[in-house]
Design a protein around this motif. Structure first.
Motif, short mmCIF file in Angstrom:
data_model
loop_
_atom_site.label_atom_id
_atom_site.label_comp_id
_atom_site.label_asym_id
_atom_site.label_seq_id
_atom_site.Cartn_x
_atom_site.Cartn_y
_atom_site.Cartn_z
N GLY A 60 0.84 -1.19 0.00
CA GLY A 60 0.00 0.00 0.00
C GLY A 60 0.87 1.24 0.00
O GLY A 60 2.09 1.17 0.16
N ARG A 61 0.22 2.39 -0.19
CA ARG A 61 0.95 3.65 -0.23
C ARG A 61 0.20 4.68 0.58
O ARG A 61 -1.02 4.80 0.48
CB ARG A 61 1.08 4.12 -1.68
N ASP A 62 0.93 5.43 1.42
CA ASP A 62 0.34 6.51 2.20
C ASP A 62 0.11 7.69 1.26
O ASP A 62 1.07 8.23 0.70
CB ASP A 62 1.28 6.90 3.34
N PRO A 63 -1.13 8.12 1.04
CA PRO A 63 -1.38 9.20 0.10
C PRO A 63 -0.84 10.56 0.54
O PRO A 63 -0.61 11.45 -0.29
CB PRO A 63 -2.91 9.25 -0.02
N ARG A 64 -0.59 10.73 1.84
CA ARG A 64 -0.07 12.02 2.32
C ARG A 64 1.39 12.23 1.96
O ARG A 64 1.79 13.33 1.60
CB ARG A 64 -0.24 12.13 3.83
N ASN A 65 2.19 11.17 2.08
CA ASN A 65 3.62 11.36 1.83
C ASN A 65 4.19 10.41 0.78
O ASN A 65 5.37 10.46 0.47
CB ASN A 65 4.42 11.23 3.14
N GLY A 66 3.37 9.52 0.24
CA GLY A 66 3.83 8.62 -0.81
C GLY A 66 4.64 7.43 -0.33
O GLY A 66 5.12 6.65 -1.14
N ALA A 67 4.79 7.28 0.99
CA ALA A 67 5.59 6.18 1.53
C ALA A 67 4.86 4.85 1.32
O ALA A 67 3.66 4.75 1.51
CB ALA A 67 5.86 6.40 3.02
N PHE A 68 5.62 3.84 0.93
CA PHE A 68 5.04 2.50 0.73
C PHE A 68 5.12 1.72 2.04
O PHE A 68 6.08 1.87 2.80
CB PHE A 68 5.80 1.76 -0.38
N HIS A 69 4.13 0.91 2.28
CA HIS A 69 4.11 0.03 3.45
C HIS A 69 3.25 -1.19 3.15
O HIS A 69 2.52 -1.23 2.16
CB HIS A 69 3.60 0.78 4.69
N GLU A 70 3.34 -2.16 4.01
CA GLU A 70 2.59 -3.41 3.84
C GLU A 70 1.25 -3.30 4.56
O GLU A 70 1.19 -2.95 5.74
CB GLU A 70 3.41 -4.56 4.43
N ILE A 71 0.15 -3.59 3.87
CA ILE A 71 -1.17 -3.63 4.49
C ILE A 71 -1.38 -5.08 4.94
O ILE A 71 -1.30 -5.99 4.12
CB ILE A 71 -2.27 -3.20 3.49
N PRO A 72 -1.64 -5.29 6.23
CA PRO A 72 -1.75 -6.66 6.73
C PRO A 72 -3.01 -7.37 6.23
O PRO A 72 -3.98 -6.73 5.82
CB PRO A 72 -1.80 -6.48 8.25
#
Length: 91
Positions: A60-72
């Motif tokens: 997934g991607r945080d729309p505020r800062n564009g950082a990618f992370h894993e959605i559990p």
């Protein structure tokens, strides 16, 4: 239609008090949730069924800062409408 309007209409159709209709709706919702938590599918004949759906882990991607992370991974509920309801809608 929201819950308030639904309860009002249900009470009118069944000729019961708004309080009784609200208690029915609340208990109905609680029963569906409890059965889903137990892993059961809730099938309402001629209406449809609630089924558990497992959403896999995904990027997934945080729309505020564009950082990618894993959605559990998580469980959700899907509703599949019956053919009878679809027939009524499409008359």
């Amino acid at each position: 239609m929201n819950k308030f309007n639904f309860v009002k209409e249900l009470a009118r159709r069944l000729q019961i008090t708004d309080t009784a209709a609200k208690a029915f709706v609340d208990e109905y919702n609680r029963l569906v949730i409890d059965k889903m938590c137990e892993g059961e599918e809730v099938k309402l004949q001629y209406f449809g069924k609630f089924v558990l759906h497992r959403q896999p882990r995904r990027p997934g991607r945080d729309p505020r800062n564009g950082a990618f992370h894993e959605i559990p991974e998580r469980l959700t509920i899907k509703f599949k409408v019956s053919a009878n309801v679809l027939d009524e809608l499409n008359k």
